[in-house]
Design a protein around this motif. Structure first.
Motif, mmCIF file in Angstrom:
data_model
loop_
_atom_site.group_PDB
_atom_site.id
_atom_site.type_symbol
_atom_site.label_atom_id
_atom_site.label_comp_id
_atom_site.label_asym_id
_atom_site.label_seq_id
_atom_site.Cartn_x
_atom_site.Cartn_y
_atom_site.Cartn_z
ATOM 1 N N PRO A 1 -50.064 -6.132 13.714
ATOM 2 C CA PRO A 1 -49.300 -6.931 13.626
ATOM 3 C C PRO A 1 -48.867 -7.811 12.220
ATOM 4 O O PRO A 1 -49.926 -7.950 11.660
ATOM 5 N N LYS A 2 -47.705 -7.911 11.706
ATOM 6 C CA LYS A 2 -47.691 -8.624 10.504
ATOM 7 C C LYS A 2 -47.822 -10.146 10.778
ATOM 8 O O LYS A 2 -47.276 -10.609 11.872
ATOM 9 N N LYS A 3 -47.980 -10.757 9.611
ATOM 10 C CA LYS A 3 -48.251 -12.172 9.891
ATOM 11 C C LYS A 3 -46.810 -12.800 10.156
ATOM 12 O O LYS A 3 -45.732 -12.512 9.442
ATOM 13 N N THR A 4 -46.782 -13.770 11.228
ATOM 14 C CA THR A 4 -45.422 -14.378 11.398
ATOM 15 C C THR A 4 -45.107 -15.317 10.295
ATOM 16 O O THR A 4 -46.253 -16.309 9.877
ATOM 17 N N PRO A 5 -43.870 -15.651 9.925
ATOM 18 C CA PRO A 5 -43.579 -16.780 8.924
ATOM 19 C C PRO A 5 -43.669 -17.995 9.716
ATOM 20 O O PRO A 5 -43.405 -18.242 10.624
ATOM 21 N N THR A 6 -43.830 -19.056 8.836
ATOM 22 C CA THR A 6 -44.182 -20.406 9.394
ATOM 23 C C THR A 6 -42.541 -20.890 9.729
ATOM 24 O O THR A 6 -41.418 -20.696 9.198
ATOM 25 N N ARG A 7 -42.547 -21.743 10.762
ATOM 26 C CA ARG A 7 -41.381 -22.341 11.366
ATOM 27 C C ARG A 7 -40.922 -23.419 10.371
ATOM 28 O O ARG A 7 -41.763 -24.157 10.177
ATOM 29 N N LYS A 8 -39.744 -23.662 10.124
ATOM 30 C CA LYS A 8 -39.018 -24.918 9.828
ATOM 31 C C LYS A 8 -39.261 -26.204 11.035
ATOM 32 O O LYS A 8 -39.166 -26.018 12.019
ATOM 33 N N VAL A 9 -39.591 -27.212 10.204
ATOM 34 C CA VAL A 9 -39.881 -28.378 10.966
ATOM 35 C C VAL A 9 -38.407 -28.950 11.499
ATOM 36 O O VAL A 9 -37.589 -28.803 10.981
ATOM 37 N N GLY A 10 -38.309 -29.025 12.962
ATOM 38 C CA GLY A 10 -37.065 -29.467 13.673
ATOM 39 C C GLY A 10 -36.699 -30.490 13.221
ATOM 40 O O GLY A 10 -37.311 -31.637 12.493
ATOM 41 N N VAL A 11 -35.523 -31.066 13.627
ATOM 42 C CA VAL A 11 -34.709 -32.401 13.193
ATOM 43 C C VAL A 11 -35.643 -33.735 13.742
ATOM 44 O O VAL A 11 -35.995 -34.566 13.195
#
Length: 130
Positions: A10-20
């Motif tokens: 598996p490829k490394k998942t990108p980091t999520r943006k911080v929610g509002v």
């Protein structure tokens, strides 16, 4: 480049943006209302021809065959509750009436005994008997 690369790794998942909400850390009702709207409303779920609504911690069917049965059951439960309350009231009235009857009967017997005692205390006149 390796000769035998693993295609299934598996490829490394990108980091999520911080929610509002997490970025501001402001969970006030006014802030939530501003973000989501003034009236969020109940949660509705539709699967095929069946539609259910999440209210008071349980899923309530609204449409289809099950919805009609559920509504009929709710009406019957309310009717049962009303009849049970009425039955309890009638039992209470019956008990009160029975207590009143017992008290009246006891008073009547007491008065008869007093009357008999008073009759015995009166001098007996033989001439008045005939």
């Amino acid at each position: 480049m390796p000769l035998f690369s693993n295609k299934f790794s598996p490829k490394k998942t990108p980091t999520r943006k911080v929610g509002v909400f997490l970025a501001n850390k402001n969970f006030s009702p006014k802030r939530i209302e501003k973000e989501l709207g003034p009236n969020i409303g109940p949660i509705r779920l539709k699967l095929g021809d069946q539609e259910t609504v999440f209210e008071s911690g349980s899923w309530i069917p609204e449409s289809g065959k099950i919805g009609g049965t559920y509504k009929e059951n709710e009406k019957l439960k309310k009717e049962i509750k009303r009849l049970e309350d009425e039955n309890n009231l009638l039992k209470l009235k019956f008990e009160v009436l029975l207590d009143m009857l017992t008290q009246t009967t006891a008073e009547c017997h007491s008065q008869k005994e007093q009357l008999n005692k008073l009759k015995q205390m009166l001098p007996y006149d033989k001439g008045r008997d005939s």
